[in-house]
Design a protein around this motif. Structure first.
Motif, PDB file in Angstrom:
ATOM      1  N   VAL A  51       4.404   3.984   7.565  1.00 30.15           N
ATOM      2  CA  VAL A  51       3.154   3.938   8.335  1.00 30.15           C
ATOM      3  C   VAL A  51       2.153   4.956   7.783  1.00 30.15           C
ATOM      4  CG1 VAL A  51       2.141   4.320  10.619  1.00 30.15           C
ATOM      5  CG2 VAL A  51       4.316   3.101  10.405  1.00 30.15           C
ATOM      6  N   VAL A  52       2.631   6.184   7.550  1.00 30.22           N
ATOM      7  CA  VAL A  52       1.728   7.242   7.070  1.00 30.22           C
ATOM      8  C   VAL A  52       1.178   6.875   5.691  1.00 30.22           C
ATOM      9  CG1 VAL A  52       1.668   9.632   6.231  1.00 30.22           C
ATOM     10  CG2 VAL A  52       2.749   9.111   8.417  1.00 30.22           C
ATOM     11  N   GLY A  67      -1.714  14.720   0.816  1.00 32.86           N
ATOM     12  CA  GLY A  67      -1.001  14.790  -0.444  1.00 32.86           C
ATOM     13  C   GLY A  67       0.423  14.301  -0.192  1.00 32.86           C
ATOM     14  N   LEU A  68       1.195  14.193  -1.253  1.00 29.30           N
ATOM     15  CA  LEU A  68       2.552  13.664  -1.100  1.00 29.30           C
ATOM     16  C   LEU A  68       3.405  14.555  -0.197  1.00 29.30           C
ATOM     17  CD1 LEU A  68       4.478  11.442  -1.922  1.00 29.30           C
ATOM     18  CD2 LEU A  68       5.095  12.774  -3.929  1.00 29.30           C
ATOM     19  N   SER A  69       3.328  15.875  -0.427  1.00 30.05           N
ATOM     20  CA  SER A  69       4.175  16.782   0.352  1.00 30.05           C
ATOM     21  C   SER A  69       3.777  16.749   1.827  1.00 30.05           C
ATOM     22  CB  SER A  69       4.094  18.198  -0.197  1.00 30.05           C
ATOM     23  OG  SER A  69       2.757  18.552  -0.369  1.00 30.05           O
ATOM     24  N   VAL A  70       2.475  16.644   2.088  1.00 26.71           N
ATOM     25  CA  VAL A  70       2.025  16.591   3.489  1.00 26.71           C
ATOM     26  C   VAL A  70       2.521  15.290   4.136  1.00 26.71           C
ATOM     27  CG1 VAL A  70       0.006  16.537   5.002  1.00 26.71           C
ATOM     28  CG2 VAL A  70      -0.003  17.982   2.981  1.00 26.71           C
ATOM     29  N   SER A  71       2.447  14.196   3.389  1.00 28.82           N
ATOM     30  CA  SER A  71       2.936  12.913   3.915  1.00 28.82           C
ATOM     31  C   SER A  71       4.412  13.006   4.263  1.00 28.82           C
ATOM     32  CB  SER A  71       2.750  11.807   2.874  1.00 28.82           C
ATOM     33  OG  SER A  71       1.413  11.454   2.782  1.00 28.82           O
ATOM     34  N   VAL A  72       5.184  13.597   3.351  1.00 27.65           N
ATOM     35  CA  VAL A  72       6.634  13.732   3.581  1.00 27.65           C
ATOM     36  C   VAL A  72       6.877  14.585   4.815  1.00 27.65           C
ATOM     37  CG1 VAL A  72       8.768  14.703   2.634  1.00 27.65           C
ATOM     38  CG2 VAL A  72       7.236  13.396   1.163  1.00 27.65           C
ATOM     39  N   PHE A  73       6.134  15.691   4.909  1.00 22.64           N
ATOM     40  CA  PHE A  73       6.329  16.606   6.036  1.00 22.64           C
ATOM     41  C   PHE A  73       5.942  15.935   7.356  1.00 22.64           C
ATOM     42  CE2 PHE A  73       4.519  19.745   8.946  1.00 22.64           C
ATOM     43  CZ  PHE A  73       5.619  20.556   9.141  1.00 22.64           C
ATOM     44  N   VAL A  74       4.785  15.308   7.375  1.00 18.70           N
ATOM     45  CA  VAL A  74       4.295  14.696   8.623  1.00 18.70           C
ATOM     46  C   VAL A  74       5.240  13.581   9.075  1.00 18.70           C
ATOM     47  CG1 VAL A  74       2.443  13.264   9.594  1.00 18.70           C
ATOM     48  CG2 VAL A  74       1.887  15.292   8.262  1.00 18.70           C
ATOM     49  N   SER A  75       5.632  12.724   8.126  1.00 20.88           N
ATOM     50  CA  SER A  75       6.517  11.625   8.524  1.00 20.88           C
ATOM     51  C   SER A  75       7.871  12.172   8.965  1.00 20.88           C
ATOM     52  CB  SER A  75       6.678  10.608   7.399  1.00 20.88           C
ATOM     53  OG  SER A  75       7.040  11.255   6.205  1.00 20.88           O
ATOM     54  N   GLY A  76       8.342  13.233   8.305  1.00 17.15           N
ATOM     55  CA  GLY A  76       9.608  13.856   8.700  1.00 17.15           C
ATOM     56  C   GLY A  76       9.510  14.445  10.102  1.00 17.15           C
ATOM     57  N   ALA A  77       8.392  15.131  10.360  1.00 19.21           N
ATOM     58  CA  ALA A  77       8.205  15.751  11.683  1.00 19.21           C
ATOM     59  C   ALA A  77       8.137  14.673  12.764  1.00 19.21           C
ATOM     60  CB  ALA A  77       6.917  16.575  11.674  1.00 19.21           C
ATOM     61  N   LEU A 121       0.813  -1.217   0.000  1.00 20.71           N
ATOM     62  CA  LEU A 121       0.000   0.000   0.000  1.00 20.71           C
ATOM     63  C   LEU A 121       0.845   1.266   0.000  1.00 20.71           C
ATOM     64  CD1 LEU A 121      -3.112  -0.477   2.295  1.00 20.71           C
ATOM     65  CD2 LEU A 121      -3.044   0.090  -0.118  1.00 20.71           C
ATOM     66  N   PHE A 122       1.980   1.250   0.706  1.00 22.80           N
ATOM     67  CA  PHE A 122       2.784   2.474   0.781  1.00 22.80           C
ATOM     68  C   PHE A 122       3.256   2.888  -0.610  1.00 22.80           C
ATOM     69  CE2 PHE A 122       7.206   0.936   0.338  1.00 22.80           C
ATOM     70  CZ  PHE A 122       7.004  -0.430   0.430  1.00 22.80           C
ATOM     71  N   MET A 123       3.577   1.893  -1.444  1.00 19.85           N
ATOM     72  CA  MET A 123       4.015   2.222  -2.804  1.00 19.85           C
ATOM     73  C   MET A 123       2.828   2.704  -3.639  1.00 19.85           C
ATOM     74  SD  MET A 123       6.836  -0.477  -4.093  1.00 19.85           S
ATOM     75  CE  MET A 123       6.667  -1.956  -3.157  1.00 19.85           C
ATOM     76  N   PHE A 124       1.705   2.021  -3.471  1.00 21.77           N
ATOM     77  CA  PHE A 124       0.505   2.369  -4.231  1.00 21.77           C
ATOM     78  C   PHE A 124       0.046   3.797  -3.902  1.00 21.77           C
ATOM     79  CE2 PHE A 124      -4.193   2.300  -4.600  1.00 21.77           C
ATOM     80  CZ  PHE A 124      -4.283   2.036  -5.951  1.00 21.77           C
ATOM     81  N   ALA A 125       0.056   4.114  -2.574  1.00 24.77           N
ATOM     82  CA  ALA A 125      -0.380   5.450  -2.155  1.00 24.77           C
ATOM     83  C   ALA A 125       0.564   6.503  -2.722  1.00 24.77           C
ATOM     84  CB  ALA A 125      -0.416   5.524  -0.634  1.00 24.77           C
ATOM     85  N   THR A 126       1.831   6.212  -2.719  1.00 20.89           N
ATOM     86  CA  THR A 126       2.796   7.173  -3.258  1.00 20.89           C
ATOM     87  C   THR A 126       2.543   7.403  -4.744  1.00 20.89           C
ATOM     88  OG1 THR A 126       4.378   6.289  -1.676  1.00 20.89           O
ATOM     89  CG2 THR A 126       5.270   7.691  -3.403  1.00 20.89           C
ATOM     90  N   LEU A 127       2.254   6.329  -5.438  1.00 18.69           N
ATOM     91  CA  LEU A 127       1.960   6.460  -6.869  1.00 18.69           C
ATOM     92  C   LEU A 127       0.706   7.309  -7.093  1.00 18.69           C
ATOM     93  CD1 LEU A 127       2.607   5.518  -9.785  1.00 18.69           C
ATOM     94  CD2 LEU A 127       1.045   3.631  -9.398  1.00 18.69           C
ATOM     95  N   GLU A 128      -0.289   7.083  -6.257  1.00 19.08           N
ATOM     96  CA  GLU A 128      -1.535   7.845  -6.385  1.00 19.08           C
ATOM     97  C   GLU A 128      -1.305   9.328  -6.111  1.00 19.08           C
ATOM     98  OE1 GLU A 128      -5.201   6.341  -6.506  1.00 19.08           O
ATOM     99  OE2 GLU A 128      -3.793   5.385  -7.882  1.00 19.08           O
ATOM    100  N   GLN A 129      -0.397   9.610  -5.157  1.00 22.78           N
ATOM    101  CA  GLN A 129      -0.178  11.006  -4.771  1.00 22.78           C
ATOM    102  C   GLN A 129       0.723  11.749  -5.749  1.00 22.78           C
ATOM    103  OE1 GLN A 129       1.580  10.094  -1.011  1.00 22.78           O
ATOM    104  NE2 GLN A 129      -0.221  10.695   0.148  1.00 22.78           N
ATOM    105  N   THR A 130       1.523  10.991  -6.486  1.00 21.41           N
ATOM    106  CA  THR A 130       2.526  11.641  -7.331  1.00 21.41           C
ATOM    107  C   THR A 130       1.864  12.268  -8.550  1.00 21.41           C
ATOM    108  OG1 THR A 130       4.012   9.890  -6.646  1.00 21.41           O
ATOM    109  CG2 THR A 130       4.762  11.251  -8.464  1.00 21.41           C
ATOM    110  N   PRO A 131       2.256  13.506  -8.888  1.00 24.07           N
ATOM    111  CA  PRO A 131       1.700  14.130 -10.094  1.00 24.07           C
ATOM    112  C   PRO A 131       2.041  13.309 -11.338  1.00 24.07           C
ATOM    113  CG  PRO A 131       3.116  15.667  -8.884  1.00 24.07           C
ATOM    114  CD  PRO A 131       3.220  14.362  -8.202  1.00 24.07           C
ATOM    115  N   SER A 132       1.294  13.573 -12.402  1.00 22.77           N
ATOM    116  CA  SER A 132       1.445  12.711 -13.581  1.00 22.77           C
ATOM    117  C   SER A 132       2.868  12.736 -14.147  1.00 22.77           C
ATOM    118  CB  SER A 132       0.442  13.112 -14.658  1.00 22.77           C
ATOM    119  OG  SER A 132       0.686  14.440 -15.035  1.00 22.77           O
ATOM    120  N   HIS A 133       3.564  13.844 -13.974  1.00 23.93           N
ATOM    121  CA  HIS A 133       4.929  13.911 -14.468  1.00 23.93           C
ATOM    122  C   HIS A 133       5.841  14.534 -13.420  1.00 23.93           C
ATOM    123  CE1 HIS A 133       3.012  13.140 -18.336  1.00 23.93           C
ATOM    124  NE2 HIS A 133       4.196  12.678 -18.712  1.00 23.93           N
ATOM    125  N   VAL A 134       6.986  13.912 -13.211  1.00 24.11           N
ATOM    126  CA  VAL A 134       7.970  14.419 -12.258  1.00 24.11           C
ATOM    127  C   VAL A 134       9.327  14.433 -12.950  1.00 24.11           C
ATOM    128  CG1 VAL A 134       9.023  14.060  -9.989  1.00 24.11           C
ATOM    129  CG2 VAL A 134       6.661  13.341 -10.372  1.00 24.11           C
TER     130      VAL A 134
END
Lengths: 408, 561
Positions: free
Chosen positions: A363-364, A376-386, A299-312
């Protein structure tokens, strides 16, 4: 009655002694006996972590036994797969129990492996000379994830069909070789009966053989290098050789067995109370079920894929996510070589922080994938970082307290 | 030669469609189009001018050796002016349509003119008609782009005749060149003569020889059917200029709303065609929903009315066709016929419905009810289900309660309906309700078992079947019973319902066994946990008996020899 019979101990049947002697002579069992007699397990506050490897081995054994039983009735073709699993669940005596235990045990096994990886990292058990133990362990983890992925399709139900479609689509996102990997995984451009046959072969032949080989190396290395002692315990007792220990047989083995029986009881309870559902038969032309999700360990990979913009960075999101997790995997694989102070027992602040961050991110993101969090992806990164920073600060404070207590 | 013939036939076909397009309004309020407007530009044309200098366009790329066109070099003289003003003309006689002799078709003429086919021919028609003052006569190439005839290479001349090489109207519309007039007079304010329009289309479409090059097995019965239709009959009887002809339904208007022309015949399969299944009702409604147009019009002494489209739009048929996109769902022409459109008679309503609902119609045909209906003039199926506003048939229609259709007659003895019939209806209803409730209960049981995570075993008669799928058999039995109701006999209905009840019972038993098994598993779990716990306790107790572990290691490296 012969003289020999008169000489034998009165409370021990003569035939057992003879059988033992027979086997020792021919199989060289004394080697194992000596090994078992000499093997010891260190005793410290993290000793409980040593049980995880044994637990994983036990669950793997359960998988082998239940898998063999299921294979007696399972029919790997799109026309019969669903019906055969259905028959296992409804017609075969205790088929429901075997299948449910197989499914639940697979999930518990992945969970135990994740914990085993984490505790090995925490105990720095990858230090010289155990680099290859770490690497083979990671390879085993990847193989068991592949076990889970390939086994998920076998009941040929609607959810599994579309989850496999999505999952193999992600495989297609691997840069350069993605398309070839996709074709290799699906045995064609779409998920079909050929894919089912391929996954079945992977699940019951290729992966078991590969796992047995790598597991053999892993266990050999564990025996060769012994149980790793954490730095803190070694410091406490003035060196790893002074850390108290218990004999593996019978002290640790019996405790291990207690854990296995607990796991067996848990599996029985899960299988009886929450039978693994079968769903509806896959319809390749039907609509994908709502809220389609992979198993929890992806799920962690799937959620990341869902959150990622179409192009990076000019890459498609699939490619970017696959590339990112491939890099993460490589970094994890290289941990024994990145932790340069491991031998001296020096601190590893950057690695520890990154690992903590990764755990919280896991976990997040799993919570996001389950729909419990809507980040969103940035919020996930921020929350897990915090959370990682807060946890590290807490640990520093805890260690300071511990040191003060020790000095007092 | 063969190619030439084919082109000629094609041109005849196209000509028919293009001619229809010559400006007849489906609503009948538009003046007719007359392509032969050349000399008829005004109702009373001035005396003919001196013969103009011929301005015949040379055929581009035409070989100098090519034989000249049949038309003579000097332009034909203009038609003589009408002897009287149009208003003074006697009222047009009702044409004896089938017998009306239309001029020889352009296609037929072209057949007789060898040597020109295969050569590019000039088409000056659109030069004038693209900017024609009369909207219905204003035809551009884009109006014709989608026309099925145009796409097959037919041009104006192939339907309308004349000589398209002329840049000047009189020359182009010369009857010597086969120009076909669509009106008997020169009054452009009137619509074209519908009979001539129909005959024009029929020239090709009723002629297998001309149609075969385009389709190996074409229909050629449309014209014959048309003359048997309500439209054709009325045209024959009263020369009603508003009556629908071929172009009314097949061609698209290109003029103004008040003065629409009709060109551009799209293929029936074209989504934009007025006769594409989804568009048929709207096309019919152009006239039949027009209260003004339909006022006073009757069929068999009864007003035709103008509510049919509104009613049909609310029907289950319209919902199926328009919302679900099922093109097999009936629209106007499926019950009334298309070219031979006519309301079904009282005794043939069931046959019309039976086109699709064959089983029901077959059952109804054998009943006394059918004959009773016919005796009192009730229109079969439509008596209970309605004519155009046919709603989704449910069990609620059956019975003797308010809202049921049986109660209208059987409660009050209307049309000779009996009380016993009412009782039978009440029993049918109760039995059907009983099976419906049983199916719902079985579904609830299945859901309960599935909620508990149980896989439900198949029923005894089909152990491999999925319970939910198997239960569909009961649903099918309910549907079959609803069908059997139309036979108005108790035994067949009861037989089907009994099969349905048996299916439900089997599924219910399977679902209940799954639920029972779930409860049994809890007991099994408790029973298995006890020995597991016992083993754990024994292990723990045994561990306690082991010699204590030394607090510090002795002389060995922890963990390994």
């Amino acid at each position: 009655m012969s003289l020999a019979a008169l000489d034998s101990p009165p409370n021990r049947p003569r035939w057992t002694a003879r059988l033992k002697e027979f086997l020792i002579d021919r199989l060289g069992l004394e080697t194992f006996a000596e090994l078992a007699a000499k093997k010891r397990v260190p005793i410290h506050r993290s000793t409980v972590f040593y049980f995880l490897g044994g637990m994983a081995l036990f669950l793997f054994g359960i998988q082998v036994v239940t898998g063999i039983l299921l294979s007696l009735y399972y029919k790997p073709s799109p026309d019969q797969a669903f019906e055969s699993v259905r028959a296992i669940m409804t017609e075969i005596e205790y088929g429901w129990l075997i299948r449910s235990i197989h499914s639940w045990s697979a999930n518990l096994l992945i969970g135990v492996l994740y914990l085993h990886l984490l505790t090995t990292f925490i105990m720095r058990a990858y230090r010289r000379p155990r680099e290859f133990t770490w690497i083979t362990g990671l390879v085993l983890l990847a193989m068991f994830l592949a076990f889970g992925f390939s086994g998920y399709l076998l009941p040929w139900n609607q959810l599994a069909f579309f989850a496999t479609k999505v999952g193999t689509d992600i495989t297609g996102g691997v840069p350069l070789v993605g398309e070839s990997m996709l074709l290799l995984a699906r045995s064609g451009e779409e998920v079909t009966g050929d894919t089912l046959a391929r996954f079945y072969s992977l699940h019951v032949v290729i992966l078991p053989l590969a796992v047995l080989a790598v597991l053999g190396v892993h266990l050999y290395l564990v025996q060769k290098h012994g149980m790793s002692v954490p730095d803190a315990a070694a410091r406490r007792y003035g060196g790893p050789e002074h850390v108290p220990s218990m004999p593996f047989v019978p002290h640790f083995l019996l405790r291990d067995m207690v854990g296995w029986y607990v796991a067996l009881g848990l599996l029985a309870a899960l299988a009886a109370l929450f039978p693994w559902e079968l769903g509806t038969k896959a319809d390749p032309f039907g609509a994908a079920p709502e809220g389609i999700k992979p198993e929890w360990y992806f799920l962690f990979m799937f959620a990341t894929l869902e959150q990622t913009p179409s192009h990076v960075f000019g890459l498609e999101n699939k490619q970017a996510v696959v590339l990112f997790f491939s890099l993460v995997g490589l970094v994890v694989l290289a941990v024994p070589f990145l932790d340069r102070r491991a031998d001296r027992g020096g601190p590893r602040p950057a690695l520890s922080f990154l690992a903590t961050w990764a755990v919280f991110a896991f976990v997040v993101q799993t919570a996001v994938g389950l729909g419990l969090l809507h980040f969103g992806l940035s919020v996930s990164v921020f929350v897990s970082g915090a959370l990682a920073i807060a946890f590290r600060l807490l640990m520093l404070w805890w260690c300071a307290l511990d040191r003060r207590r020790m000095s007092a | 030669m063969r190619t030439r013939l084919r082109v000629v036939l094609l041109s005849g076909l196209l000509g028919a469609a293009a001619m229809f397009a010559a400006g007849w309004s489906a609503a009948g309020d538009a003046a007719g189009a007359e392509t032969a407007a050349a000399a008829d530009e005004s109702p009373a044309p001035p005396p003919p001018p001196p013969p103009p200098v011929p301005k015949k366009t040379e055929t581009p790329g035409k070989s100098p050796d090519a034989p000249p066109k049949a038309a003579p070099a000097p332009p034909p003289p203009p038609p003589p002016p009408p002897a009287t003003k149009p208003s003074e003309k006697p009222a047009p006689k009702a044409p004896a349509a089938p017998e009306t002799k239309a001029p020889a078709s352009p296609a037929a003429k072209a057949l007789a003119k060898p040597g020109e086919r295969g050569q590019p021919r000039p088409n000056q028609c659109l030069t004038c008609h693209a900017e024609h003052a009369e909207p219905r006569l204003r035809v551009t190439e884009s109006d014709m782009a989608g026309d099925v005839h145009w796409q097959k290479g037919l041009r104006c001349v192939d339907c309308h005749g004349g000589d398209p090489a002329w840049e000047e109207a009189r020359g182009a519309h010369a009857e010597e060149d086969g120009f076909r007039r669509l009106r008997s007079d020169s009054d452009l304010t009137k619509p074209p003569d519908p009979v001539r329009v129909v005959e024009l289309c029929g020239d090709c479409h009723a002629n297998i020889e001309r149609m075969r090059p385009f389709n190996p097995s074409p229909r050629t019965d449309q014209l014959r059917e048309y003359w048997t239709s309500g439209h054709g009959r009325r045209l024959k009887e009263s020369a009603d200029p508003a009556v629908a002809t071929c172009v009314s339904c097949h061609a698209k208007p290109h003029g103004t709303a008040a003065d629409p022309g009709k060109h551009g015949v799209l293929a029936v399969a074209d989504l934009n065609s007025p006769v594409y299944p989804k568009n048929v009702a709207k096309t019919c409604a152009t006239c039949h929903a027009d209260a003004k147009l339909m006022a006073g019009r009757q069929y068999h002494g009864r007003p035709i009315g103008h509510q049919q489209y509104d009613e049909w739009s609310r029907s289950v048929h319209a919902e199926t066709l328009l919302k679900k996109g099922d093109l097999s769902a009936p629209t106007c022409n499926d019950c009334h016929g298309n070219h031979g459109a006519l309301p079904p008679d009282v005794d043939s309503v069931a046959n019309a419905c039976g086109t699709c609902h064959g089983k029901i119609a077959g059952l109804f045909a054998t009943t006394r009810m059918k004959h009773a209906f016919e005796r009192v003039g009730l229109p079969g199926c439509a008596t209970c289900h309605g004519a155009h506003d046919i709603r989704h048939a449910t069990i609620d229609m059956l019975g003797m309660h308010d809202g049921a259709v049986c109660v209208g007659c059987h409660d009050k003895g209307r049309h000779g309906a009996t009380v016993a019939g009412g009782e039978a209806a009440r029993k049918f209803r109760n039995d059907l309700d009983g099976l419906r409730r049983a199916i719902e209960e079985a579904e609830a049981k299945i859901e309960e078992a599935e909620r508990l995570g149980m896989a439900i075993p198949g029923p005894r008669s089909d152990p491999r079947a999925d319970a939910r799928m198997y239960l569909r058999k009961a649903g099918d039995a309910l549907t079959a019973a609803r069908v059997e109701i139309h036979g108005f006999a108790a035994a067949p209905v009861e037989k089907v319902l009994a099969a349905g009840r048996e299916t439900v019972a089997e599924v219910q038993e399977s679902a209940e066994s799954a639920i029972r098994q779930h409860h049994a598993r809890r007991i099994w779990l408790a029973a298995s946990l006890v020995p597991i716990l016992l083993v754990i306790v024994v292990l723990v107790l045994y561990i306690r008996t082991l010699p204590p572990v030394p607090l510090a290691a002795q002389d060995r490296t922890p963990g390994n020899p």
